[in-house]
Motif scaffolding. Structure first.
Motif, PDB file in Angstrom:
ATOM      1  N   GLU A   1       0.833  -1.201   0.000  1.00 53.45           N
ATOM      2  CA  GLU A   1       0.000   0.000   0.000  1.00 53.45           C
ATOM      3  C   GLU A   1       0.870   1.255   0.000  1.00 53.45           C
ATOM      4  O   GLU A   1       0.557   2.246  -0.686  1.00 53.45           O
ATOM      5  CB  GLU A   1      -0.931  -0.020   1.215  1.00 53.45           C
ATOM      6  N   LYS A   2       1.985   1.232   0.730  1.00 52.95           N
ATOM      7  CA  LYS A   2       2.901   2.378   0.725  1.00 52.95           C
ATOM      8  C   LYS A   2       3.560   2.532  -0.647  1.00 52.95           C
ATOM      9  O   LYS A   2       3.757   3.651  -1.125  1.00 52.95           O
ATOM     10  CB  LYS A   2       3.965   2.198   1.806  1.00 52.95           C
ATOM     11  N   VAL A   3       3.886   1.416  -1.288  1.00 49.58           N
ATOM     12  CA  VAL A   3       4.465   1.474  -2.632  1.00 49.58           C
ATOM     13  C   VAL A   3       3.488   2.139  -3.592  1.00 49.58           C
ATOM     14  O   VAL A   3       3.861   2.990  -4.401  1.00 49.58           O
ATOM     15  CB  VAL A   3       4.839   0.059  -3.127  1.00 49.58           C
ATOM     16  N   ARG A   4       2.216   1.748  -3.509  1.00 42.88           N
ATOM     17  CA  ARG A   4       1.191   2.356  -4.367  1.00 42.88           C
ATOM     18  C   ARG A   4       1.131   3.868  -4.165  1.00 42.88           C
ATOM     19  O   ARG A   4       1.102   4.646  -5.128  1.00 42.88           O
ATOM     20  CB  ARG A   4      -0.182   1.731  -4.075  1.00 42.88           C
ATOM     21  N   GLN A   5       1.133   4.290  -2.925  1.00 40.00           N
ATOM     22  CA  GLN A   5       1.058   5.716  -2.627  1.00 40.00           C
ATOM     23  C   GLN A   5       2.288   6.457  -3.128  1.00 40.00           C
ATOM     24  O   GLN A   5       2.190   7.544  -3.694  1.00 40.00           O
ATOM     25  CB  GLN A   5       0.882   5.917  -1.124  1.00 40.00           C
ATOM     26  N   PHE A   6       3.466   5.874  -2.936  1.00 37.29           N
ATOM     27  CA  PHE A   6       4.698   6.518  -3.383  1.00 37.29           C
ATOM     28  C   PHE A   6       4.718   6.695  -4.900  1.00 37.29           C
ATOM     29  O   PHE A   6       5.264   7.680  -5.408  1.00 37.29           O
ATOM     30  CB  PHE A   6       5.920   5.708  -2.944  1.00 37.29           C
ATOM     31  N   CYS A   7       4.126   5.752  -5.630  1.00 42.95           N
ATOM     32  CA  CYS A   7       4.128   5.829  -7.091  1.00 42.95           C
ATOM     33  C   CYS A   7       2.967   6.662  -7.631  1.00 42.95           C
ATOM     34  O   CYS A   7       2.868   6.879  -8.840  1.00 42.95           O
ATOM     35  CB  CYS A   7       4.100   4.435  -7.691  1.00 42.95           C
ATOM     36  N   GLY A   8       2.091   7.142  -6.747  1.00 42.31           N
ATOM     37  CA  GLY A   8       0.997   8.016  -7.157  1.00 42.31           C
ATOM     38  C   GLY A   8      -0.186   7.296  -7.768  1.00 42.31           C
ATOM     39  O   GLY A   8      -1.071   7.942  -8.358  1.00 42.31           O
ATOM     40  N   GLN A   9      -0.246   5.984  -7.641  1.00 42.34           N
ATOM     41  CA  GLN A   9      -1.323   5.205  -8.256  1.00 42.34           C
ATOM     42  C   GLN A   9      -2.597   5.228  -7.410  1.00 42.34           C
ATOM     43  O   GLN A   9      -2.537   5.274  -6.175  1.00 42.34           O
ATOM     44  CB  GLN A   9      -0.875   3.763  -8.453  1.00 42.34           C
ATOM     45  N   GLN A  10      -3.740   5.185  -8.095  1.00 41.32           N
ATOM     46  CA  GLN A  10      -5.029   5.119  -7.414  1.00 41.32           C
ATOM     47  C   GLN A  10      -5.296   3.700  -6.921  1.00 41.32           C
ATOM     48  O   GLN A  10      -4.849   2.729  -7.530  1.00 41.32           O
ATOM     49  CB  GLN A  10      -6.166   5.538  -8.348  1.00 41.32           C
ATOM     50  N   LYS A  11      -6.029   3.592  -5.844  1.00 38.95           N
ATOM     51  CA  LYS A  11      -6.413   2.275  -5.338  1.00 38.95           C
ATOM     52  C   LYS A  11      -7.593   1.754  -6.155  1.00 38.95           C
ATOM     53  O   LYS A  11      -8.602   2.447  -6.342  1.00 38.95           O
ATOM     54  CB  LYS A  11      -6.797   2.366  -3.858  1.00 38.95           C
ATOM     55  N   LEU A  12      -7.475   0.539  -6.676  1.00 38.33           N
ATOM     56  CA  LEU A  12      -8.507  -0.033  -7.532  1.00 38.33           C
ATOM     57  C   LEU A  12      -8.924  -1.403  -7.011  1.00 38.33           C
ATOM     58  O   LEU A  12      -8.118  -2.119  -6.407  1.00 38.33           O
ATOM     59  CB  LEU A  12      -7.986  -0.179  -8.967  1.00 38.33           C
ATOM     60  N   GLU A  13     -10.168  -1.763  -7.269  1.00 36.45           N
ATOM     61  CA  GLU A  13     -10.673  -3.100  -6.936  1.00 36.45           C
ATOM     62  C   GLU A  13     -11.400  -3.662  -8.148  1.00 36.45           C
ATOM     63  O   GLU A  13     -11.967  -2.918  -8.954  1.00 36.45           O
ATOM     64  CB  GLU A  13     -11.620  -3.043  -5.734  1.00 36.45           C
ATOM     65  N   VAL A  14     -11.402  -4.978  -8.274  1.00 35.79           N
ATOM     66  CA  VAL A  14     -12.025  -5.641  -9.417  1.00 35.79           C
ATOM     67  C   VAL A  14     -13.256  -6.415  -8.964  1.00 35.79           C
ATOM     68  O   VAL A  14     -13.177  -7.267  -8.076  1.00 35.79           O
ATOM     69  CB  VAL A  14     -11.028  -6.597 -10.107  1.00 35.79           C
ATOM     70  N   HIS A  15     -14.388  -6.087  -9.584  1.00 35.52           N
ATOM     71  CA  HIS A  15     -15.641  -6.811  -9.326  1.00 35.52           C
ATOM     72  C   HIS A  15     -16.259  -7.340 -10.622  1.00 35.52           C
ATOM     73  O   HIS A  15     -16.823  -8.421 -10.640  1.00 35.52           O
ATOM     74  CB  HIS A  15     -16.649  -5.894  -8.622  1.00 35.52           C
ATOM     75  N   ARG A  16     -16.146  -6.554 -11.698  1.00 32.80           N
ATOM     76  CA  ARG A  16     -16.732  -6.941 -12.993  1.00 32.80           C
ATOM     77  C   ARG A  16     -15.640  -7.009 -14.059  1.00 32.80           C
ATOM     78  O   ARG A  16     -14.828  -6.102 -14.172  1.00 32.80           O
ATOM     79  CB  ARG A  16     -17.802  -5.934 -13.413  1.00 32.80           C
TER      80      ARG A  16
END
Length: 447
Positions: free
Chosen positions: A217-232
């Motif tokens: 989660e810290k890596v995601r934040q450092f790289c500026g990426q949005q948090k995403l989830e897959v349902h469909r």
């Protein structure tokens, strides 16, 4: 090493070209002389041989009996199995067959195929499906693998404009990240950089980062990426990869496969899971996609045999607002173009097959190998032997070839991120990133 590759199709051709630069004796056999034309290029160290994969005489003349490794990768599964059987009887030391039936990989049939003279089997479609499922489990990453029995992760992700890493030298990241990540490679403008302390991170760079699972989660934040989830999920094309992917994805997902061949749709509907709906239609049609809920879809997977169609369809899905996409690219020349277009995660069966075969060429204790679709490199898990060169001094004092870097170490069931002062010990498992490094370089360090 003397390597006989049987079948000059896409996988065989790519393997021959890749291995020809590794100081091996490569013989490439195919029944169609047109498939072997490329091998007459003086820049390639490949010996072409026209012959039948199932002919005792042709295999003998091609040197199957003296082969250290025979790789049978023709499109026909039965041909590959027969080829390996004949070669083993002739004296080939190790054989590997490409197959199209995942049932053969089950442990209960292992002894049966060993008795036939087949040491290992390769099913590229299943490798591709596993890669797709892995990428959807961490949707903000372009590639994602778990290393050391899920104790360490390798993530490839793009650095975007909101990233606090921009403009930072790698030596500054220890303070910023509190040691939660280690950058193994930077892909920038078609080039892979094995970075050093003074290299900086720029917008649109793709970073290959080693991190512990709890720090992703810290890596995601450092790289500026949005948090995403897959349902469909919508899958374009009813290929074997599509079916394997649908079967391997979690049951709670809503999955749709769109296939243009009606008869194929009927067959697909009988073998896909209950959470998968098969639709007859053309996935390139925007109206059909809108009617099927593309604007509420989290992931679009373009998995037909046409790289061009997959790329265009993925761009269309992106235009319609799909945040996550996976595109099957079988033409290696298109990988850099597709990456520049930022169309999402890229899947290539040839590279996946190459990574599965790569470990057979190393005289070291290697538990797994992954070939990257971005950056043209390999990630290896290597167990360190007693008296290996890497154990002689700290990492900063090792004469490591320019194309090799270390990401993490598993020692006594604990993971350590590698720094310059790190001392590698016998018995450690090391995550190694290799870009354009030869097998000899790796053997010198770990052999």
């Amino acid at each position: 090493m003397r390597i006989l590759i049987v079948g000059a199709g896409e996988v065989g051709t790519h393997l021959a070209e890749m291995l020809s630069h590794e100081q091996h004796d490569i013989i490439l056999l195919d029944s169609n002389p047109d498939n072997l034309e490329f091998a007459y290029d003086n820049r390639l160290e490949i010996m072409p041989f026209v012959g039948s994969p199932t002919s005792f005489k042709d295999l003998k003349d091609a040197g199957a009996g003296q082969a250290d490794l025979l790789i049978a990768v023709t499109p026909e599964e039965s041909t590959n199995i027969v080829t390996c059987n004949i070669a083993t009887q002739m004296g080939a030391k190790k054989t590997l067959a490409r197959i199209n039936n995942s049932e053969y990989l089950q442990d209960q049939y292992r002894d049966h195929f060993t008795a036939l003279g087949i040491d290992d089997m390769l099913y590229p479609e299943e490798l591709a499906a596993a890669e797709i499922v892995s990428s959807l489990s961490l949707p903000w990453a372009k590639q994602y693998w778990s290393i050391f029995n899920k104790k360490l992760d390798l993530v490839a992700t793009r650095v975007i404009k909101d990233s606090p890493l921009l403009g930072k030298e790698l030596m500054e990241l220890s303070d910023l990240s509190e040691k939660v990540l280690h950058v193994l490679a930077i892909v920038r403008d078609y080039h892979t950089i094995i970075p050093r302390g003074h290299d900086t991170i720029e917008e649109d760079d793709i970073l290959y980062v080693a991190a512990k699972p709890q720090d992703l989660e810290k890596v995601r934040q450092f790289c500026g990426q949005q948090k995403l989830e897959v349902h469909r999920v919508i899958i374009m094309g009813g290929s074997r990869i599509a079916v394997k992917t649908a079967q391997a994805l979690p049951d709670h997902l809503n999955i749709k496969i769109i296939e243009s061949d009606y008869d194929k749709c009927m067959k697909l509907s009988e073998i896909v899971p209950e959470n998968t709906l098969v639709i007859h239609g053309d996935s390139r049609d925007p109206d059909l996609l809108i009617n099927e809920g593309i604007k509420k879809t989290d992931a679009f997977l373009a998995l037909t045999s046409s790289s061009e169609s997959n790329m265009l369809a993925t761009l269309n899905a992106k235009r319609l607002g799909v945040p996550i996409s996976v595109c099957q690219i079988e033409n290696l020349d298109y990988l850099d173009i597709a990456n520049e277009m930022k169309i999402g995660n890229l899947i290539n069966k040839k590279l996946l097959a190459a990574s599965a075969i790569f470990r057979y060429l190393l005289n070291i204790d290697i538990s797994s190998a992954k070939t990257l679709s971005i950056g043209q490199g390999e990630v290896l898990e290597i167990k360190v032997r007693e008296n290996s060169l890497v154990t002689k001094c700290p990492v900063m004092n090792l004469e490591i070839p320019a194309g090799i870097t270390f990401g993490g170490i598993l020692r006594n069931n604990e993971v350590l991120l590698v720094e310059g002062k790190t001392q590698i010990n016998p018995g450690d498992m090391v995550m190694v990133f290799s870009h354009n490094a030869s097998v000899n370089d790796l053997n010198k360090l770990f052999g």
